[in-house]
Structure formats: structure tokens, C-alpha cells
Design a protein around this motif. Structure first.
Motif, PDB file in Angstrom:
ATOM      1  N   ILE A  64       0.835  -1.204   0.000  1.00  0.00           N
ATOM      2  CA  ILE A  64       0.000   0.000   0.000  1.00  0.00           C
ATOM      3  C   ILE A  64       0.873   1.258   0.000  1.00  0.00           C
ATOM      4  CG2 ILE A  64      -1.654   1.354   1.346  1.00  0.00           C
ATOM      5  CD1 ILE A  64      -2.825  -1.310   2.341  1.00  0.00           C
ATOM      6  N   ALA A  65       1.874   1.268   0.876  1.00  0.00           N
ATOM      7  CA  ALA A  65       2.748   2.445   0.982  1.00  0.00           C
ATOM      8  C   ALA A  65       3.523   2.681  -0.308  1.00  0.00           C
ATOM      9  CB  ALA A  65       3.714   2.266   2.151  1.00  0.00           C
ATOM     10  N   MET A  66       3.987   1.601  -0.946  1.00  0.00           N
ATOM     11  CA  MET A  66       4.702   1.751  -2.204  1.00  0.00           C
ATOM     12  C   MET A  66       3.775   2.271  -3.305  1.00  0.00           C
ATOM     13  SD  MET A  66       7.886   1.162  -1.913  1.00  0.00           S
ATOM     14  CE  MET A  66       9.046   0.448  -0.756  1.00  0.00           C
ATOM     15  N   CYS A  67       2.512   1.820  -3.294  1.00  0.00           N
ATOM     16  CA  CYS A  67       1.522   2.347  -4.255  1.00  0.00           C
ATOM     17  C   CYS A  67       1.376   3.853  -4.089  1.00  0.00           C
ATOM     18  CB  CYS A  67       0.160   1.693  -4.041  1.00  0.00           C
ATOM     19  SG  CYS A  67       0.043  -0.034  -4.535  1.00  0.00           S
ATOM     20  N   LEU A  68       1.212   4.290  -2.844  1.00  0.00           N
ATOM     21  CA  LEU A  68       1.002   5.713  -2.569  1.00  0.00           C
ATOM     22  C   LEU A  68       2.256   6.527  -2.850  1.00  0.00           C
ATOM     23  CD1 LEU A  68      -1.017   5.412   0.769  1.00  0.00           C
ATOM     24  CD2 LEU A  68      -1.909   6.067  -1.470  1.00  0.00           C
ATOM     25  N   SER A  69       3.409   6.023  -2.415  1.00  0.00           N
ATOM     26  CA  SER A  69       4.646   6.788  -2.603  1.00  0.00           C
ATOM     27  C   SER A  69       4.999   6.901  -4.083  1.00  0.00           C
ATOM     28  CB  SER A  69       5.796   6.151  -1.818  1.00  0.00           C
ATOM     29  OG  SER A  69       6.073   4.850  -2.274  1.00  0.00           O
ATOM     30  N   LYS A  70       4.887   5.804  -4.816  1.00  0.00           N
ATOM     31  CA  LYS A  70       5.187   5.852  -6.251  1.00  0.00           C
ATOM     32  C   LYS A  70       4.181   6.734  -6.983  1.00  0.00           C
ATOM     33  CE  LYS A  70       5.308   2.886 -10.369  1.00  0.00           C
ATOM     34  NZ  LYS A  70       6.313   3.619 -11.126  1.00  0.00           N
ATOM     35  N   GLY A  71       2.885   6.519  -6.721  1.00  0.00           N
ATOM     36  CA  GLY A  71       1.861   7.265  -7.434  1.00  0.00           C
ATOM     37  C   GLY A  71       1.915   8.757  -7.182  1.00  0.00           C
ATOM     38  N   LEU A  72       2.210   9.166  -5.946  1.00  0.00           N
ATOM     39  CA  LEU A  72       2.181  10.587  -5.595  1.00  0.00           C
ATOM     40  C   LEU A  72       3.498  11.304  -5.904  1.00  0.00           C
ATOM     41  CD1 LEU A  72       0.163  10.348  -2.249  1.00  0.00           C
ATOM     42  CD2 LEU A  72      -0.663  11.060  -4.507  1.00  0.00           C
ATOM     43  N   THR A  73       4.635  10.651  -5.637  1.00  0.00           N
ATOM     44  CA  THR A  73       5.904  11.308  -5.960  1.00  0.00           C
ATOM     45  C   THR A  73       6.113  11.392  -7.469  1.00  0.00           C
ATOM     46  OG1 THR A  73       7.148   9.217  -5.813  1.00  0.00           O
ATOM     47  CG2 THR A  73       7.030  10.582  -3.829  1.00  0.00           C
ATOM     48  N   TYR A  74       5.577  10.438  -8.218  1.00  0.00           N
ATOM     49  CA  TYR A  74       5.741  10.434  -9.675  1.00  0.00           C
ATOM     50  C   TYR A  74       4.967  11.558 -10.346  1.00  0.00           C
ATOM     51  CZ  TYR A  74       8.220   5.965 -10.316  1.00  0.00           C
ATOM     52  OH  TYR A  74       9.154   4.963 -10.329  1.00  0.00           O
ATOM     53  N   ALA A  75       4.183  12.333  -9.610  1.00  0.00           N
ATOM     54  CA  ALA A  75       3.417  13.428 -10.212  1.00  0.00           C
ATOM     55  C   ALA A  75       4.318  14.419 -10.941  1.00  0.00           C
ATOM     56  CB  ALA A  75       2.601  14.154  -9.139  1.00  0.00           C
ATOM     57  N   ILE A  76       5.559  14.574 -10.488  1.00  0.00           N
ATOM     58  CA  ILE A  76       6.485  15.500 -11.132  1.00  0.00           C
ATOM     59  C   ILE A  76       6.893  15.006 -12.518  1.00  0.00           C
ATOM     60  CG2 ILE A  76       8.548  14.423 -10.143  1.00  0.00           C
ATOM     61  CD1 ILE A  76       8.018  18.192 -10.760  1.00  0.00           C
ATOM     62  N   LEU A  77       6.809  13.713 -12.778  1.00  0.00           N
ATOM     63  CA  LEU A  77       7.274  13.173 -14.060  1.00  0.00           C
ATOM     64  C   LEU A  77       6.426  13.652 -15.236  1.00  0.00           C
ATOM     65  CD1 LEU A  77       8.359   9.537 -13.105  1.00  0.00           C
ATOM     66  CD2 LEU A  77       9.587  11.698 -12.851  1.00  0.00           C
ATOM     67  N   PRO A  78       5.077  13.638 -15.164  1.00  0.00           N
ATOM     68  CA  PRO A  78       4.304  14.202 -16.276  1.00  0.00           C
ATOM     69  C   PRO A  78       4.196  15.719 -16.250  1.00  0.00           C
ATOM     70  CG  PRO A  78       2.815  13.233 -14.665  1.00  0.00           C
ATOM     71  CD  PRO A  78       4.211  12.885 -14.234  1.00  0.00           C
ATOM     72  N   ILE A  79       4.163  16.334 -15.066  1.00  0.00           N
ATOM     73  CA  ILE A  79       3.971  17.784 -14.980  1.00  0.00           C
ATOM     74  C   ILE A  79       5.290  18.527 -15.203  1.00  0.00           C
ATOM     75  CG2 ILE A  79       3.193  19.681 -13.515  1.00  0.00           C
ATOM     76  CD1 ILE A  79       0.987  17.780 -14.423  1.00  0.00           C
ATOM     77  N   GLY A  80       6.401  17.951 -14.778  1.00  0.00           N
ATOM     78  CA  GLY A  80       7.700  18.600 -14.938  1.00  0.00           C
ATOM     79  C   GLY A  80       8.006  19.015 -16.376  1.00  0.00           C
ATOM     80  N   PRO A  81       7.850  18.116 -17.373  1.00  0.00           N
ATOM     81  CA  PRO A  81       8.104  18.529 -18.760  1.00  0.00           C
ATOM     82  C   PRO A  81       7.228  19.686 -19.221  1.00  0.00           C
ATOM     83  CG  PRO A  81       8.058  16.141 -18.589  1.00  0.00           C
ATOM     84  CD  PRO A  81       7.606  16.667 -17.258  1.00  0.00           C
ATOM     85  N   THR A  82       5.968  19.707 -18.789  1.00  0.00           N
ATOM     86  CA  THR A  82       5.081  20.816 -19.148  1.00  0.00           C
ATOM     87  C   THR A  82       5.622  22.142 -18.620  1.00  0.00           C
ATOM     88  OG1 THR A  82       3.158  19.338 -19.116  1.00  0.00           O
ATOM     89  CG2 THR A  82       2.726  21.696 -18.928  1.00  0.00           C
ATOM     90  N   ILE A  83       6.111  22.122 -17.382  1.00  0.00           N
ATOM     91  CA  ILE A  83       6.676  23.333 -16.776  1.00  0.00           C
ATOM     92  C   ILE A  83       7.935  23.771 -17.530  1.00  0.00           C
ATOM     93  CG2 ILE A  83       7.715  24.289 -14.684  1.00  0.00           C
ATOM     94  CD1 ILE A  83       5.973  22.306 -13.088  1.00  0.00           C
ATOM     95  N   MET A  84       8.800  22.821 -17.852  1.00  0.00           N
ATOM     96  CA  MET A  84      10.056  23.155 -18.522  1.00  0.00           C
ATOM     97  C   MET A  84       9.822  23.672 -19.932  1.00  0.00           C
ATOM     98  SD  MET A  84      12.637  22.664 -16.453  1.00  0.00           S
ATOM     99  CE  MET A  84      14.127  22.272 -17.368  1.00  0.00           C
TER     100      MET A  84
END
Length: 416
Positions: free
Chosen positions: A314-334
């Protein structure tokens, strides 16, 4: 055509990350076959990233000038050759050479794919489009894990690697036949323009002056410690520390992958919706993404204290899913910081982030080897990674300020 391009880029990301992650799923048989210890395995995991950041920038810069379609197709063909070459690996040096070359030719794929997708989608859908690409990475690295584990067990690790080479060739022909370089309007407009100028000192000054680019890159960099750890060490962690069998590990990895996709795609959709309603980059792209990363880091820290198998998943699901938010949004910002250099900007982001890929496997390997117990070694590595994400997510929210069009024009004038 827009959705055809996105689907094929999604499938390309699956191949990319399946190539990248199969090494972790095959860790046990490879280590037994070649007689490797944890420290040596750490070198294998790190080797993939030794040239990755450099070729990522170079490949993406050339893609801006030569065309993303040509670059992506060329990269996929090189992966096929390298995956077939795994059959000849008989010792650690050859395995390291293979990983270095695979990383070198896979480095440009993600930034070029992000920039290519960006050309096809309007601002209100860019976050969603990038989240689809990142979900392809998760499917390739985690959701298909049971299938890859079954192939490794049934056919041997070398044949499983070669099978991914076949998939690469199929993708190459589909991408060449079914897609175009850019939308019709953009293509017609581009034909009337001068060829894009080479990267200049003015561009460098502009990038260096952007706090948003700096702190977005640092947030991405910190998250990539978790990305690499999950790909290289989590399968071993689930077996050696949590006590799962190889089959249970495969399904646990798949479950973590599926649930995390839903989570970070959800964050991307929320970010897109907030942008559509407010046009506020700080709120929609920075605060939502940064808060998601912060919560995910706390979830990862929790497994140090409580290592029940169910909670770990459960914790790995939450940590991966929530920390990975920067991966799709980061390129948009850059890309927003310098739209005409979209491929280059995303390559700076991903390549800088992938510097973590050099450090994370080596550090984990040595920490696990030197710690008095394996549990202590893994706990130290998890604590360090999560703390890094926690710190940089806060700095990201405090200092990243995406520019409006007027602000960008002013900065360009000052840089020139």
C-alpha cells in the motif's frame, strides 16, 4: 492522428521501461548465473545511467532540429540490436557494457517523446498527455512484471531480453507507418520558417536565470532516486526483506504499478483542471504537484517503521503514485520556460534527474553490503531517498514560479 501518436508513444514508453526494469526482475537468476554480489549488482544498476544524461541532452537537441519521428525510430532500432546482443553476455564486464550502451541509446527517448506529444496537444490537455506517457513507463516497469517474470522463469533471462528486441522492431514499423512528424497546421507553418538555430549563449543565459527550471529539475532529480530504486532494488527488497516469493513479488510489482498509474494520472487531471479554470501556473502545476510529492515521501518513510507485507505494498503504491506526479507535470513546466526548445528543455530535466540513476544503485548496493543487517541497509536507503524528495518538494513549492508570456519576453531581453 493526435491520439494515434499518443498511443504509440505510450507503447514506446512501455518498451523503454520494460528494457530498463527487466534487469531488476531478473536480478536473482543473473546474479546466480554470473556469480555477482550486492556491490557488483549496484554497479550493474548504475552503469545504465553513466551516459544516459549526456546522450539525453544531445539526442533531444538533435531531435529539435532533425525531427522527433526520425530520432525515436532510430533509438528503437538500436534497442532491438542491444537486446538481441544479451545472448552473448557471459561475464560481468559484458553485462556492464550492455547496460552502458542501452542507457546511452535510451537516454533521449523520454524527453523527445514528451516534446513530441507537446506539439500535438493544447495546454489544457498537456498534463494528461504526459501522464499517459508516464503511465507507459509504469506499465513497462511494473504492470507487465508478472509476464516478464514468467518469461524469465520459463525461457531464461537471455531469451526474455531478446523477446523485448522483437517488440522494439514491431513498434518501429508501426510508428513509421502510422504517424507524422507534426500536426498539419504546425507542419505547414514550420515549412515557411527558417531552420531552428543552434543552441546559443543567449539560450544558456535564459535557462540559467530561471528559478523554475532549477527547482523543477531538483524535484525531478530527487524523485528519480525512487524511480531507479523501484526498478533496480524493489524486487529484491520484496523477496529478501518482506519475504515474498518470486511469483508474489511479480504480482505485487504489477499491483503497485497499476494503482500508482491511477494516482499520478489523477494528479495530472486535477492539475489540468485547475489550470483550465484559473490559468494559474503556480497553483495548478507547482502547488498541486509539490504537495503530492510531499505526501508520497511521507508514505515511503512509513515502511521503515512498519514492514507488514500488505502495508508495504500500500505504501509503495502511494509513494510511487504521488511522488511520480512530477514526471508528467515537470516537462510541461520546462517547455513553458522555452517552448521553441521543447526537446532540449525536457532533456535537461530528464538527464539531470537521471544523474540520480548513477548514484542510487551504487549507494544502495554499498549500503546493503556494509550494513550490519539487510533490513538496516534497505531502511537507510529508503530513508535517504524519501527525505530527499521531502526537502526538494518543499523547495519546489517555495521557489518555482512559472513565467507568463510577458515575463518570458522580459527575461529573454535581459539575457540578450
Amino acid at each position: 492522428m493526435r491520439w494515434t501518436v499518443l498511443i504509440l508513444l505510450f507503447l514506446g514508453m512501455i518498451v523503454n521501461f520494460a528494457d530498463k526494469s527487466i534487469i531488476g526482475l531478473a536480478a536473482k537468476p543473473i546474479m546466480e548465473d554470473l556469480g555477482l554480489g550486492p556491490a557488483q549488482w549496484g554497479i550493474v544498476g548504475s552503469a545504465y545511467y553513466w551516459l544516459y544524461p549526456i546522450t539525453g541532452v544531445i539526442g533531444a537537441a538533435y531531435a529539435d532540429r532533425l525531427g522527433a519521428k526520425k530520432m525515436l525510430s532510430f533509438l528503437m532500432l538500436t534497442w532491438a540490436v542491444l537486446q538481441f546482443g544479451v545472448i552473448a553476455i557471459t561475464a560481468l564486464p559484458l553485462l556492464i557494457v550492455y547496460r552502458i550502451l542501452l542507457g546511452a541509446f535510451e537516454g533521449p527517448f523520454s524527453p523527445v517523446a514528451y516534446a513530441h506529444a507537446d506539439r500535438w496537444f493544447p495546454p489544457k490537455l498537456k498534463g494528461f498527455a504526459n501522464s499517459v506517457l508516464v503511465s507507459g513507463a509504469t506499465v513497462g516497469s511494473m504492470v507487465v512484471a508478472p509476464l516478464l517474470v514468467a518469461m524469465i522463469a520459463g525461457l531464461g533471462w537471455k531469451i526474455a531480453f531478446a523477446a523485448l528486441g522483437v517488440v522494439s522492431i514491431v513498434w518501429f514499423f508501426l510508428f513509421m507507418l502510422l504517424t507524422k512528424e507534426s500536426p498539419v497546421e504546425a507542419y505547414e507553418k514550420a515549412k515557411k520558417k527558417k531552420k531552428l538555430e543552434k543552441f546559443s549563449l543567449k539560450d544558456l543565459k535564459y535557462i540559467a536565470s530561471s528559478k523554475t527550471a532549477l527547482f523543477t529539475t531538483l524535484a525531478y532529480f530527487s524523485t528519480y532516486f525512487i524511480v531507479v530504486w523501484i526498478a533496480t532494488w524493489m524486487p529484491l527488497y520484496l523477496i529478501d526483506i518482506v519475504g515474498m516469493t518470486a511469483g508474489q513479488m511479480g504480482f505485487a510489482v504489477a499491483a503497485i504499478g497499476i494503482i500508482s498509474v491511477v494516482l499520478y494520472m489523477g494528479v495530472s487531471v486535477i492539475s489540468d483542471y485547475a489550470f483550465k479554470k484559473t490559468k494559474n501556473w503556480k497553483l495548478s502545476r507547482i502547488y498541486i504537484t509539490g504537495a503530492s510529492m510531499l505526501i508520497g515521501a511521507i508514505c515511503m518513510l512509513s515502511v521503515i517503521v512498519y514492514q507488514n507485507p500488505i502495508w508495504v505494498v500500500i505504501a509503495m503504491c502511494l509513494s510511487k503514485g504521488l511522488t511520480y506526479a512530477i514526471l508528467p507535470i515537470g516537462p510541461t513546466i520546462m517547455i513553458n520556460e522555452m517552448p521553441e526548445r521543447g526537446g532540449l528543455m525536457t532533456s535537461i530535466l530528464t538527464s539531470s534527474g537521471n544523474l540520480a540513476g548513477i548514484v542510487a544503485p551504487l549507494a544502495t548496493g554499498f549500503v546493503v553490503s556494509l550494513a550490519s543487517t539487510q533490513i538496516l541497509g534497505y531502511s537507510l536507503s529508503i530513508g535517504a531517498m524519501a527525505s530527499l524528495v521531502l526537502i526538494f518538494s518543499i523547495l519546489f513549492m517555495l521557489f518555482a514560479r512559472p513565467n507568463s508570456t510577458e515575463q518570458k519576453e522580459k527575461m529573454e531581453e535581459e539575457a540578450s
